[in-house]
Scaffold this motif. Structure first.
Motif, PDB file in Angstrom:
ATOM      1  N   ARG A  20       1.072  -0.889  -0.179  1.00 23.53           N
ATOM      2  CA  ARG A  20      -0.111   0.478  -0.101  1.00 23.53           C
ATOM      3  C   ARG A  20       1.032   1.271  -0.104  1.00 23.53           C
ATOM      4  NH1 ARG A  20      -5.453  -1.431   1.683  1.00 23.53           N
ATOM      5  NH2 ARG A  20      -5.889   1.127   2.219  1.00 23.53           N
ATOM      6  N   LEU A  21       0.612   2.157  -1.172  1.00 31.09           N
ATOM      7  CA  LEU A  21       1.684   3.097  -1.283  1.00 31.09           C
ATOM      8  C   LEU A  21       0.896   4.450  -1.544  1.00 31.09           C
ATOM      9  CD1 LEU A  21       3.718   1.458  -4.553  1.00 31.09           C
ATOM     10  CD2 LEU A  21       4.083   1.139  -2.026  1.00 31.09           C
ATOM     11  N   GLY A  22       1.531   5.808  -0.575  1.00 35.18           N
ATOM     12  CA  GLY A  22       0.809   6.519  -0.616  1.00 35.18           C
ATOM     13  C   GLY A  22       1.834   8.108  -1.031  1.00 35.18           C
ATOM     14  N   GLU A  23       3.126   7.538  -0.904  1.00 33.89           N
ATOM     15  CA  GLU A  23       4.259   8.550  -0.932  1.00 33.89           C
ATOM     16  C   GLU A  23       3.773   9.346  -2.719  1.00 33.89           C
ATOM     17  OE1 GLU A  23       4.242   5.713   0.052  1.00 33.89           O
ATOM     18  OE2 GLU A  23       4.634   6.031   2.193  1.00 33.89           O
ATOM     19  N   ARG A  24       4.307  10.021  -2.955  1.00 30.32           N
ATOM     20  CA  ARG A  24       5.017  10.174  -4.219  1.00 30.32           C
ATOM     21  C   ARG A  24       6.273   9.433  -4.917  1.00 30.32           C
ATOM     22  NH1 ARG A  24       5.792  15.983  -2.765  1.00 30.32           N
ATOM     23  NH2 ARG A  24       7.909  14.966  -3.390  1.00 30.32           N
ATOM     24  N   VAL A  25       6.929   9.219  -3.972  1.00 25.57           N
ATOM     25  CA  VAL A  25       8.103   8.571  -5.555  1.00 25.57           C
ATOM     26  C   VAL A  25       8.538   7.082  -4.576  1.00 25.57           C
ATOM     27  CG1 VAL A  25      10.652   8.379  -6.236  1.00 25.57           C
ATOM     28  CG2 VAL A  25       8.722  10.308  -6.618  1.00 25.57           C
ATOM     29  N   THR A  26       7.580   6.232  -4.584  1.00 21.98           N
ATOM     30  CA  THR A  26       8.458   4.782  -4.044  1.00 21.98           C
ATOM     31  C   THR A  26       9.104   3.862  -5.115  1.00 21.98           C
ATOM     32  OG1 THR A  26       6.480   4.916  -3.683  1.00 21.98           O
ATOM     33  CG2 THR A  26       7.770   2.746  -3.067  1.00 21.98           C
ATOM     34  N   ALA A  27      10.743   3.746  -4.376  1.00 20.04           N
ATOM     35  CA  ALA A  27      11.382   2.697  -5.456  1.00 20.04           C
ATOM     36  C   ALA A  27      11.295   1.553  -4.983  1.00 20.04           C
ATOM     37  CB  ALA A  27      13.300   2.800  -4.836  1.00 20.04           C
ATOM     38  N   ILE A  28      10.758   0.456  -6.059  1.00 23.23           N
ATOM     39  CA  ILE A  28      11.325  -0.994  -5.712  1.00 23.23           C
ATOM     40  C   ILE A  28      12.842  -1.186  -5.845  1.00 23.23           C
ATOM     41  CG2 ILE A  28      10.268  -2.871  -6.553  1.00 23.23           C
ATOM     42  CD1 ILE A  28       8.081  -1.442  -5.407  1.00 23.23           C
ATOM     43  N   PHE A  29      13.508  -1.759  -5.573  1.00 26.63           N
ATOM     44  CA  PHE A  29      14.492  -1.799  -5.358  1.00 26.63           C
ATOM     45  C   PHE A  29      14.817  -3.463  -4.973  1.00 26.63           C
ATOM     46  CE2 PHE A  29      18.740  -2.387  -2.387  1.00 26.63           C
ATOM     47  CZ  PHE A  29      19.646  -1.603  -3.226  1.00 26.63           C
ATOM     48  N   GLN A 197      18.338   9.121  -3.525  1.00 23.43           N
ATOM     49  CA  GLN A 197      18.070  10.644  -3.977  1.00 23.43           C
ATOM     50  C   GLN A 197      16.666  10.633  -4.530  1.00 23.43           C
ATOM     51  OE1 GLN A 197      20.593  12.544  -6.961  1.00 23.43           O
ATOM     52  NE2 GLN A 197      22.238  11.146  -6.183  1.00 23.43           N
ATOM     53  N   LEU A 198      15.667  10.253  -5.005  1.00 19.76           N
ATOM     54  CA  LEU A 198      14.488  10.077  -5.169  1.00 19.76           C
ATOM     55  C   LEU A 198      13.625   9.530  -4.624  1.00 19.76           C
ATOM     56  CD1 LEU A 198      15.386   9.065  -9.096  1.00 19.76           C
ATOM     57  CD2 LEU A 198      14.884  11.190  -8.161  1.00 19.76           C
ATOM     58  N   ALA A 199      13.687   8.858  -3.879  1.00 19.32           N
ATOM     59  CA  ALA A 199      12.128   8.099  -3.402  1.00 19.32           C
ATOM     60  C   ALA A 199      12.167   8.441  -1.895  1.00 19.32           C
ATOM     61  CB  ALA A 199      11.812   6.365  -3.789  1.00 19.32           C
ATOM     62  N   GLN A 200      10.955   8.688  -1.315  1.00 22.03           N
ATOM     63  CA  GLN A 200      10.357   8.673  -0.094  1.00 22.03           C
ATOM     64  C   GLN A 200      10.494   7.274   0.389  1.00 22.03           C
ATOM     65  OE1 GLN A 200       8.302  10.997  -2.396  1.00 22.03           O
ATOM     66  NE2 GLN A 200       9.812  11.967  -2.300  1.00 22.03           N
ATOM     67  N   ARG A 201      10.250   6.333  -0.474  1.00 20.80           N
ATOM     68  CA  ARG A 201       9.813   4.803   0.313  1.00 20.80           C
ATOM     69  C   ARG A 201      10.334   3.856  -0.756  1.00 20.80           C
ATOM     70  NH1 ARG A 201       4.036   2.140   1.403  1.00 20.80           N
ATOM     71  NH2 ARG A 201       4.981   0.058   2.293  1.00 20.80           N
ATOM     72  N   ILE A 202      11.448   2.975   0.304  1.00 20.12           N
ATOM     73  CA  ILE A 202      11.761   2.650  -0.402  1.00 20.12           C
ATOM     74  C   ILE A 202      11.239   0.869   0.288  1.00 20.12           C
ATOM     75  CG2 ILE A 202      14.353   1.098  -0.721  1.00 20.12           C
ATOM     76  CD1 ILE A 202      15.760   3.495  -0.277  1.00 20.12           C
ATOM     77  N   VAL A 203      11.164   0.144  -1.099  1.00 16.98           N
ATOM     78  CA  VAL A 203      10.523  -1.160  -0.910  1.00 16.98           C
ATOM     79  C   VAL A 203      11.681  -2.266  -1.361  1.00 16.98           C
ATOM     80  CG1 VAL A 203       8.787  -3.124  -1.345  1.00 16.98           C
ATOM     81  CG2 VAL A 203       7.755  -0.728  -0.926  1.00 16.98           C
ATOM     82  N   ARG A 204      12.342  -3.386  -0.715  1.00 15.00           N
ATOM     83  CA  ARG A 204      13.089  -3.858  -1.668  1.00 15.00           C
ATOM     84  C   ARG A 204      11.573  -5.749  -1.212  1.00 15.00           C
ATOM     85  NH1 ARG A 204      18.569  -2.737   0.410  1.00 15.00           N
ATOM     86  NH2 ARG A 204      18.174  -1.178   1.923  1.00 15.00           N
ATOM     87  N   ILE A 205      12.591  -5.967  -2.648  1.00 12.93           N
ATOM     88  CA  ILE A 205      12.438  -7.031  -3.293  1.00 12.93           C
ATOM     89  C   ILE A 205      13.029  -8.142  -3.152  1.00 12.93           C
ATOM     90  CG2 ILE A 205       9.716  -6.000  -4.043  1.00 12.93           C
ATOM     91  CD1 ILE A 205      10.456  -6.935  -6.750  1.00 12.93           C
TER      92      ILE A 205
END
Lengths: 214, 231
Positions: A20-29, A197-205
């Motif tokens: 569930r994502l609410g941030e402007r930029v989420t990184a999938i890492f 540099q870009l994301a407010q949130r980082i999701v590691r998969i």
């Protein structure tokens, strides 16, 4: 708010991700082969999950219980592909304008100007994609996706094909895009620096599963 | 070149027959090539075989089949005649024979173009809001254009020289169904006709050569942006 809960089996690979994502930029890492591109394909509608639900800003794009599965051209998901995929038979201006024409929207000079200025591609408009440098092509691809008026923008390693110097040239544009683009973004990368540099949130998969979300 | 008026008639008729044949066959060939290249459906193998049949069948058999089907007493021919359309022993019948014989070549070239055109670009178009038909029109078709052009010219060249099916279906009537090929055939049998036969043969050679040259030039010019992906 973006809600993604998908299960997909590809041969022996299993993807089972719930976010569930609410941030402007989420990184999938995550490492290559983790299922990052598969996840984007599922969200964009280029692949169909076995089970799950994808909701963007209150609009259900996919719901296996409700029998909803919008085709990709009705999803309004912008997608910047890792291999860029500009249309080789159209010049830059026609590439940028493709989404507007496909959707049958009226011409919007101001929006075109804003995006070309944001990405600094105004002087490339008459050129063919085959004459662009890697960095220019990546910026045009971002502009094209943005001008398609998406409600979510997917970026699949847009810097992967560039050398280190070019990456540093493009990162500022991506930061501006994150700040001024006005569209939530899912940014896939395996490069930690870009992501920080870009994301407010980082999701590691990893291996098709969420390994941590901070 | 000093062609007699009868010879000129055969030349212009041949060009007309080949052009009409290819223009009529083109939309059908594009549709069939697309189906064969991109879709799976029951009976696909059957359609595949049917399309290529005229390539391997003796042309006289194809011509005879056309006569049975499209002759004035034929199943389709009798039906068409109600609307005043007669194909047997008319130049339009010659065009039909040429179209049927050229069709496999046209489909094969266009099908290859559709198979090598990349679906990843169609995916990109799709994420930009383009529905299936718009994608086909703006991405698939233009990218396959060099192949479509090549298929058209190849079919045109084939149609120019079509002989067996044509003479079987519409005979060899000067001014109506006599093409360059059937005219040459007649001239060879006439005592003293060799010189005229040779002249027509030369004309046929020039037209075919020009067609191939045109196809090469056109396809080079067609899509400069595609050159990389052709390599």
């Amino acid at each position: 708010m973006i809600e993604i809960a998908v299960e997909k089996r590809l041969g022996s690979f299993n993807l089972d991700i719930s976010l569930r994502l609410g941030e402007r930029v989420t990184a999938i890492f995550g490492p290559s082969g983790a299922g990052k591109t598969t996840l984007l394909s599922l969200v964009a509608g280029l692949m169909t999950p076995e089970r799950g639900r994808i909701v963007v800003e209150g609009r259900a794009l996919f719901d296996s219980h409700g029998g909803i599965n919008l085709p990709s051209h009705r999803r309004r998901i912008g997608y910047v592909f890792q291999d860029i995929r500009l249309f080789p038979h159209l010049n830059v201006a026609a590439n940028l304008d493709y989404g507007r024409r496909a959707l049958g929207l009226p011409r919007q000079a101001a929006e075109m100007e804003r995006v070309t200025a944001l990405l600094d591609i105004g002087r490339l408009l008459k050129r063919r994609p085959s004459t662009l440098s890697g960095g220019e092509a990546a910026r045009v691809a971002i502009g094209r996706a943005l001008l398609g008026k998406p409600c979510l923008l997917l970026l699949d390693e847009p810097l992967a094909s560039l050398d280190a110097a070019r990456k540093h040239d493009i990162l500022p544009y991506l930061r501006r895009l994150a700040d001024e683009g006005g569209v939530p973004m899912l940014y896939v990368s395996h490069a930690e620096e870009e992501v920080r540099q870009l994301a407010q949130r980082i999701v590691r998969i990893d291996n098709g599963l969420v390994s941590s979300a901070d | 070149m000093g062609l007699s008026s009868e010879e000129w008639t055969a030349v212009t008729l041949t060009l007309r027959v080949a052009l009409v044949a290819c223009l009529c066959a083109l939309p059908v060939a594009i549709a069939v090539a697309y189906l064969l290249a991109r879709r799976n459906f029951p009976g696909k193998a059957l359609l595949d075989a049917l399309v290529y049949l005229p390539l391997v069948l003796p042309p006289v058999v194809t011509g005879y089949a056309l006569l049975i089907l499209f002759g004035r007493k034929g199943v389709i021919g009798a039906w068409l005649e109600q609307f005043g359309i007669v194909l047997a022993f008319r130049w339009t019948g010659a065009a039909l024979a040429a179209a049927v014989m050229a069709f496999p070549l046209m489909v094969r070239a266009i099908r290859l173009a559709f198979e090598s055109a990349e679906t990843r670009l169609e995916q990109a178009a799709s994420t930009l809001g383009a529905g299936p038909f718009w994608r086909f029109l703006t991405i698939t078709l233009p990218l396959a254009f060099p192949g479509i052009l090549a298929g058209f010219i190849l079919a045109f060249a084939k149609a120019l020289g079509e002989f067996g099916a044509t003479i079987t279906f519409v005979s060899n009537i000067p001014g109506e169904t006599q093409t360059i090929a059937t005219a040459i055939y007649t001239l060879i049998d006439i005592p003293g006709g060799e010189a005229r036969a040779l002249r027509l043969a030369a004309v046929s050679l020039v037209i075919s050569f020009l067609a191939l040259l045109a196809s090469d030039v056109l396809s080079r010019r067609a899509a400069p942006g595609r050159r990389l992906s052709h390599d």
